[in-house]
Motif scaffolding. Structure first.
Motif, mmCIF file in Angstrom:
data_model
loop_
_atom_site.group_PDB
_atom_site.id
_atom_site.type_symbol
_atom_site.label_atom_id
_atom_site.label_comp_id
_atom_site.label_asym_id
_atom_site.label_seq_id
_atom_site.Cartn_x
_atom_site.Cartn_y
_atom_site.Cartn_z
ATOM 1 N N SER A 75 -27.787 18.443 -9.421
ATOM 2 C CA SER A 75 -28.252 19.542 -10.282
ATOM 3 C C SER A 75 -27.079 20.332 -10.848
ATOM 4 C CB SER A 75 -29.152 20.489 -9.490
ATOM 5 O OG SER A 75 -28.387 21.137 -8.484
ATOM 6 N N LYS B 35 -32.437 18.351 -14.103
ATOM 7 C CA LYS B 35 -31.060 17.838 -14.024
ATOM 8 C C LYS B 35 -30.879 16.929 -12.798
ATOM 9 C CE LYS B 35 -28.708 21.328 -16.742
ATOM 10 N NZ LYS B 35 -27.950 22.598 -16.729
ATOM 11 N N THR C 197 -25.071 10.171 -12.389
ATOM 12 C CA THR C 197 -25.144 11.411 -13.163
ATOM 13 C C THR C 197 -24.582 11.159 -14.568
ATOM 14 O OG1 THR C 197 -23.025 12.048 -12.198
ATOM 15 C CG2 THR C 197 -24.997 12.993 -11.204
ATOM 16 N N SER D 28 -30.494 19.980 -24.020
ATOM 17 C CA SER D 28 -31.609 20.411 -23.170
ATOM 18 C C SER D 28 -32.483 21.423 -23.913
ATOM 19 C CB SER D 28 -31.083 21.015 -21.881
ATOM 20 O OG SER D 28 -30.245 22.094 -22.161
ATOM 21 N N ALA E 34 -34.300 17.732 -20.021
ATOM 22 C CA ALA E 34 -32.857 17.431 -20.010
ATOM 23 C C ALA E 34 -32.662 16.025 -20.552
ATOM 24 C CB ALA E 34 -32.310 17.523 -18.580
#
Ligand code: GLN
Length: 305
Positions: A143, A204, A215, A50, A44
Motif C-alpha cells: 500500500s 493500492k 508492485t 488514480s 488505482a
C-alpha cells in the motif's frame, strides 16, 4: 479517452440517492458501531493514475479481504503443496458453513471460506517466525503506507463471539488438518481480519494482482505471473462465497469481499478498485459495493470477459 473520474462520481452520486439495503455485520459487535451510510471508492490504475470519490479516506475493517493476502503469503513459499491442505473449488455455500467440512475430511473447499483461511493461518504459523509481522509488512509495502495496523478492539470483539470459527477449527483439528494450538491459530486469524484500511490503501495493496504479482514500481514481487493468475482465478470463482457466480455474471472481475463492507476487484494489466459501503446483503457482501462495481464495468465496458 475514458473519463474515469466522471464515471465513478456519477455512479457514486446515483447510488447515494437510491435506497440503501442490507445490515451491517452485527455478529462482530465492534463492527455494528460503524456508520452504515458510509460510501467510498478508490480506483488505482496500473499506469499510476488514480481516481476517488466519497469516503475513500475513512478506515474500515478488512475482514475476509485479508484472506487473499494470507493465501499469497502461504502460496509464495509452499507453491502447489498448499493444495494438500485446502482446495480450490467454489463451495456454493456461506462463508462460515460447518456442514460440508465433515464430509470433506476437514479439507476446506477453498482458501476464502473461513475454514480455508483458518487452515492457511495454521500453515503460516509453520512458515513464518512472526506471521503477524509478515502480514503487516506486506500490507505496508504494497500500500506504500507504514501506519497500517491491526485493530485490537475489533479482534477482541470477534474473539468473544466467534463461536462458529471455534467450531470450524475444532472440527478440522479433530480431522487432522490443524497442526498448531487451536487458540493460537484463531487468535492469528482474528487479528489478521481486523486490519484497518481505507479504500486508497486497499486498492493500492491489490494492484500487484493486476500487475502479474509485483508492485507497479517494481520494488516488491510477491508472486510470479503464473501464481498471480491463479490467485485471480480463485478470487473469481470463490471470492464472494455463494454469490461468486452472480458477481462474475454481473461484474466480471476477480474480487474479494469482507464483512466490514469492503470489496476489492482487479482487472489484470489495467486497474485495482476498492469500494466500501458497510450494509451487507444476505450473502454477507456489500450491497452498494456490488451495485457500484456492476455499473462501473458496464459503463467502462472493462471486465475480463
Ligand atoms: N472475521 C470474519 C469471520 O470470520 C470474516 C468473515 C467475512 O468477512 N466474510 O466471520
Amino acid at each position: 479517452m475514458t473519463n474515469y473520474q466522471n464515471i465513478i462520481k456519477q455512479i457514486h452520486g446515483h447510488l447515494s440517492l437510491q435506497k440503501n439495503y442490507g445490515e451491517v455485520a452485527e455478529y462482530i459487535p465492534e463492527l455494528a458501531q460503524v456508520n452504515a451510510e458510509k460510501f467510498g471508492v478508490y480506483l488505482a490504475m496500473v499506469d499510476g493514475q488514480s481516481y476517488c470519490v466519497g469516503d475513500w479516506q475513512d478506515s474500515f475493517s478488512m475482514q475476509s479481504i485479508v484472506k487473499v493476502l494470507l493465501l499469497s503469503l502461504a502460496y509464495t513459499k509452499l507453491g502447489g503443496r498448499l493444495w494438500q491442505r485446502v482446495g480450490v473449488e467454489p463451495s456454493g455455500t456461506p462463508f462460515n458453513l460447518l456442514g460440508i467440512l465433515e464430509n470433506d475430511n476437514g479439507i476446506p473447499r477453498n482458501p476464502f471460506s473461513n475454514a480455508g483461511a483458518i487452515v492457511v493461518c495454521d500453515v503460516l504459523m509453520d512458515l513464518y517466525e512472526d506471521p503477524r509481522q509478515a502480514l503487516l509488512q506486506l500490507v505496508r509495502e504494497l500500500s506504500g503506507d507504514n501506519f497500517i495496523q491491526f485493530n485490537k478492539q475489533v479482534a477482541e470483539s470477534e474473539k468473544t463471539e466467534g463461536y462458529r470459527n471455534v467450531a470450524l477449527i475444532n472440527l478440522m483439528k479433530s480431522l487432522g488438518n490443524i497442526y498448531n494450538d487451536v487458540d493460537e491459530v484463531l487468535d492469528l486469524y482474528f487479528d489478521c481480519c481486523s486490519i484497518a484500511i481505507n479504500c486508497e490503501q486497499l486498492a493500492k495493496t491489490f494492484l500487484f494482482l493486476a500487475n502479474h504479482g509485483q508492485t507497479i514500481d517494481g520494488h516488491t514481487r510477491l508472486l510470479n505471473p503464473s501464481q498471480a493468475k491463479r490467485i485471480n482465478a480463485i478470487m473469481l470463482t470463490c471470492g464472494f462465497y455463494d454469490e461468486a457466480g452472480d458477481f462474475a455474471y454481473k461484474v466480471g472481475l476477480p474480487g474479494k469481499s469482507g464483512v466490514g463492507g469492503g470489496i476489492v476487484a482487479v482487472l489484470p494489466e489495467k486497474y485495482s478498485i476498492a469500494v466500501w459501503s458497510p450494509r451487507l446483503n444476505d450473502k454477507g457482501n456489500s450491497y452498494r459495493g456490488l451495485k457500484f462495481l456492476e455499473q462501473f464495468t458496464t459503463d467502462t465496458q472493462l471486465s475480463i470477459f
